[in-house]
Motif scaffolding. Structure first.
Motif, mmCIF file in Angstrom:
data_model
loop_
_atom_site.group_PDB
_atom_site.id
_atom_site.type_symbol
_atom_site.label_atom_id
_atom_site.label_comp_id
_atom_site.label_asym_id
_atom_site.label_seq_id
_atom_site.Cartn_x
_atom_site.Cartn_y
_atom_site.Cartn_z
ATOM 1 N N VAL A 73 13.844 -7.496 -4.072
ATOM 2 C CA VAL A 73 12.903 -7.928 -3.039
ATOM 3 C C VAL A 73 11.789 -8.696 -3.728
ATOM 4 C CG1 VAL A 73 11.292 -7.217 -1.242
ATOM 5 C CG2 VAL A 73 13.410 -5.909 -1.610
ATOM 6 N N ILE A 74 11.601 -9.946 -3.326
ATOM 7 C CA ILE A 74 10.521 -10.752 -3.885
ATOM 8 C C ILE A 74 9.505 -11.017 -2.783
ATOM 9 C CG2 ILE A 74 9.865 -12.919 -4.985
ATOM 10 C CD1 ILE A 74 12.589 -13.046 -6.276
ATOM 11 N N VAL A 75 8.282 -10.553 -3.012
ATOM 12 C CA VAL A 75 7.208 -10.674 -2.033
ATOM 13 C C VAL A 75 6.418 -11.943 -2.330
ATOM 14 C CG1 VAL A 75 5.134 -9.587 -1.112
ATOM 15 C CG2 VAL A 75 7.092 -8.170 -1.799
ATOM 16 N N ALA A 81 -2.449 -9.511 1.065
ATOM 17 C CA ALA A 81 -1.496 -8.858 1.963
ATOM 18 C C ALA A 81 -0.483 -7.991 1.218
ATOM 19 C CB ALA A 81 -0.757 -9.918 2.785
ATOM 20 N N SER A 82 -0.585 -7.923 -0.076
ATOM 21 C CA SER A 82 0.417 -7.219 -0.894
ATOM 22 C C SER A 82 0.520 -5.740 -0.556
ATOM 23 C CB SER A 82 0.090 -7.387 -2.384
ATOM 24 O OG SER A 82 0.135 -8.739 -2.768
ATOM 25 N N GLU A 83 -0.611 -5.082 -0.372
ATOM 26 C CA GLU A 83 -0.589 -3.645 -0.125
ATOM 27 C C GLU A 83 0.090 -3.323 1.198
ATOM 28 O OE1 GLU A 83 -3.489 0.259 -0.499
ATOM 29 O OE2 GLU A 83 -4.403 -1.715 -0.219
ATOM 30 N N ALA A 84 -0.211 -4.086 2.233
ATOM 31 C CA ALA A 84 0.398 -3.841 3.539
ATOM 32 C C ALA A 84 1.907 -4.025 3.479
ATOM 33 C CB ALA A 84 -0.204 -4.786 4.579
ATOM 34 N N VAL A 85 2.362 -4.998 2.719
ATOM 35 C CA VAL A 85 3.808 -5.212 2.564
ATOM 36 C C VAL A 85 4.448 -4.035 1.841
ATOM 37 C CG1 VAL A 85 5.569 -6.639 1.468
ATOM 38 C CG2 VAL A 85 3.654 -7.729 2.642
ATOM 39 N N ALA A 86 3.817 -3.571 0.760
ATOM 40 C CA ALA A 86 4.361 -2.444 0.006
ATOM 41 C C ALA A 86 4.454 -1.193 0.876
ATOM 42 C CB ALA A 86 3.505 -2.171 -1.223
ATOM 43 N N GLN A 87 3.436 -0.970 1.684
ATOM 44 C CA GLN A 87 3.460 0.180 2.589
ATOM 45 C C GLN A 87 4.617 0.086 3.577
ATOM 46 O OE1 GLN A 87 -0.569 -0.230 4.114
ATOM 47 N NE2 GLN A 87 -1.234 1.603 3.019
ATOM 48 N N ALA A 88 4.891 -1.121 4.055
ATOM 49 C CA ALA A 88 5.929 -1.310 5.060
ATOM 50 C C ALA A 88 7.335 -1.177 4.489
ATOM 51 C CB ALA A 88 5.759 -2.685 5.723
ATOM 52 N N ILE A 89 7.538 -1.651 3.266
ATOM 53 C CA ILE A 89 8.903 -1.681 2.723
ATOM 54 C C ILE A 89 9.236 -0.476 1.857
ATOM 55 C CG2 ILE A 89 8.859 -4.192 2.768
ATOM 56 C CD1 ILE A 89 8.626 -4.180 -0.283
ATOM 57 N N GLY A 90 8.222 0.190 1.292
ATOM 58 C CA GLY A 90 8.456 1.275 0.343
ATOM 59 C C GLY A 90 9.475 2.312 0.782
ATOM 60 N N PRO A 115 1.333 2.246 -5.793
ATOM 61 C CA PRO A 115 1.275 3.583 -5.165
ATOM 62 C C PRO A 115 2.186 3.744 -3.955
ATOM 63 C CG PRO A 115 -0.938 2.748 -5.623
ATOM 64 C CD PRO A 115 0.006 1.602 -5.813
ATOM 65 N N HIS A 116 2.628 2.656 -3.370
ATOM 66 C CA HIS A 116 3.416 2.730 -2.138
ATOM 67 C C HIS A 116 4.911 2.505 -2.357
ATOM 68 C CE1 HIS A 116 -0.417 2.758 -0.097
ATOM 69 N NE2 HIS A 116 -0.753 1.638 -0.716
ATOM 70 N N LEU A 117 5.296 2.300 -3.615
ATOM 71 C CA LEU A 117 6.706 2.064 -3.911
ATOM 72 C C LEU A 117 7.336 3.338 -4.478
ATOM 73 C CD1 LEU A 117 6.410 -1.490 -5.509
ATOM 74 C CD2 LEU A 117 6.984 -0.892 -3.143
ATOM 75 N N PRO A 118 8.552 3.679 -4.060
ATOM 76 C CA PRO A 118 9.183 4.936 -4.489
ATOM 77 C C PRO A 118 9.575 4.919 -5.965
ATOM 78 C CG PRO A 118 10.750 3.600 -3.274
ATOM 79 C CD PRO A 118 9.424 2.898 -3.156
ATOM 80 N N ALA A 119 9.668 6.100 -6.538
ATOM 81 C CA ALA A 119 10.016 6.216 -7.952
ATOM 82 C C ALA A 119 11.416 5.698 -8.231
ATOM 83 C CB ALA A 119 9.891 7.674 -8.396
ATOM 84 N N HIS A 120 12.278 5.709 -7.221
ATOM 85 C CA HIS A 120 13.659 5.271 -7.467
ATOM 86 C C HIS A 120 13.811 3.749 -7.434
ATOM 87 C CE1 HIS A 120 13.799 5.818 -2.921
ATOM 88 N NE2 HIS A 120 14.123 4.550 -3.067
ATOM 89 N N ALA A 121 12.719 3.010 -7.187
ATOM 90 C CA ALA A 121 12.745 1.549 -7.244
ATOM 91 C C ALA A 121 12.020 1.082 -8.505
ATOM 92 C CB ALA A 121 12.093 0.949 -6.007
#
Length: 318
Positions: A73-75, A81-90, A115-121
């Motif tokens: 996934v390339i944002v 707007a980066s944080e809002a995207v991470a929250q939505a896709i995480g 902080p909003h991206l899972p450890a498995h990514a």
């Protein structure tokens, strides 16, 4: 450039489809770098235009749906707007997915997104140092990244295999790849990109406010130097607003150094110090020649450049 024997990513999702996202889509399509390209953007109008241009295989305004099953996934959105995207896709990323971005600020992007991206990514921020003053899905072209640098800034502990996987993708676009810390990246780009853009915005604004010079004269008699400034100052206002708000510490530090040097230059002009002026101009000329020698620009003058948007018009992005 020949197509890849095997796609580097089975499914590539692009969040945002402006100049950079659109160029990634074009080169990935042309060279077979992804088995499937999913395009997502918040505005239906932009998404419809991306579909008309054939930039993806699937299109959606639902970011969560867009990233499901994605290998990468390339944002490509303004830094703010980066944080809002991470929250939505995480919550919707599959195990092993690589998440990256293209912002010209890195430390704050890491702070916002990690902080909003899972450890498995795997989070591997990136900055392709290429661009033009144009924006939107129509502005992209497959050659944008050719012979340009892409800087990767993985946070500590990032899986080296994921970093290399993304590096391979960027090399396949024609980029040269460098890795550094987010903080070092921000300091380097503050002086090589952010401050030059700030100066361009300011000098064009100053010209616009000169009472003794009309707007028509500014346009009619623009010499090469001012013309170059106007091209840089025509860059996307939202993107550059966010760059300065999110890299302000490095920008302020480098701006302070620049102002000190500017005062020294002012003194040299005021007191007719020709030796100081000649020494400075000699040093700066050598830097220009060095940029040409390493293939980061052409020696051709303005009138010898390709039309706007072509590879010879490429400017460093933020």
């Amino acid at each position: 450039m020949s197509a890849a024997e095997k796609p580097i990513f089975g499914r590539l999702t692009l969040i945002g489809i402006g100049l950079i996202g659109g160029s990634i889509a074009r080169v990935a399509r042309r060279d077979g770098l992804a088995g499937e390209i999913v395009v997502s953007t918040r505005r239906q109008e932009t998404l419809d235009r991306a579909a008309e241009l054939g930039l993806g295989d699937r299109y959606t305004t639902d970011m969560a749906a867009a990233v499901e099953g994605a290998d990468c996934v390339i944002v490509s959105v303004p830094v703010g707007a980066s944080e809002a995207v991470a929250q939505a896709i995480g919550p919707h990323l599959k195990p092993g997915a690589i998440v990256s971005d293209v912002g010209s600020v890195k430390a704050d992007v890491v702070r916002q997104m990690a902080p909003h991206l899972p450890a498995h990514a795997h989070f591997v921020p990136a900055h392709p140092v290429a661009g033009t003053e144009h924006s939107g899905p129509d502005a992209g072209f497959a050659e944008l990244f050719h012979n340009r640098w892409c800087i990767l800034t993985p946070p500590p502990g990032t899986d080296p295999a994921a970093v290399e996987h993304l590096a391979a993708f960027w090399r396949a676009t024609g980029s040269k790849v460098e890795t550094m810390t987010p903080e070092h990246h921000d300091m380097v780009l503050a002086i090589t990109s952010h401050i030059p853009h700030l100066i361009a915005y300011n000098i064009v604004g100053t010209a616009a406010h000169l009472e003794q010079v009309t707007a028509s004269e500014v346009i009619k008699f623009s010499a090469g130097g001012f013309r170059d400034f106007t091209r840089i100052a025509a860059s996307d206002p939202t993107m550059w607003r966010d760059v300065f708000l999110h890299n302000k510490e490095a920008v302020i530090e480098m701006l302070g150094r620049f102002i000190e040097d500017l005062f020294a230059l002012q003194r040299a002009v005021r007191f007719s110090d020709g030796d100081a002026l000649f020494e400075l101009f000699t040093k700066t000329r050598a830097i220009r020649r060095g940029i040409i020698d390493v293939g980061q620009d052409t020696a051709a003058p303005d009138f010898g450049r390709a039309s706007a948007g072509g590879p010879a018009e490429i400017l460093a992005k933020g």
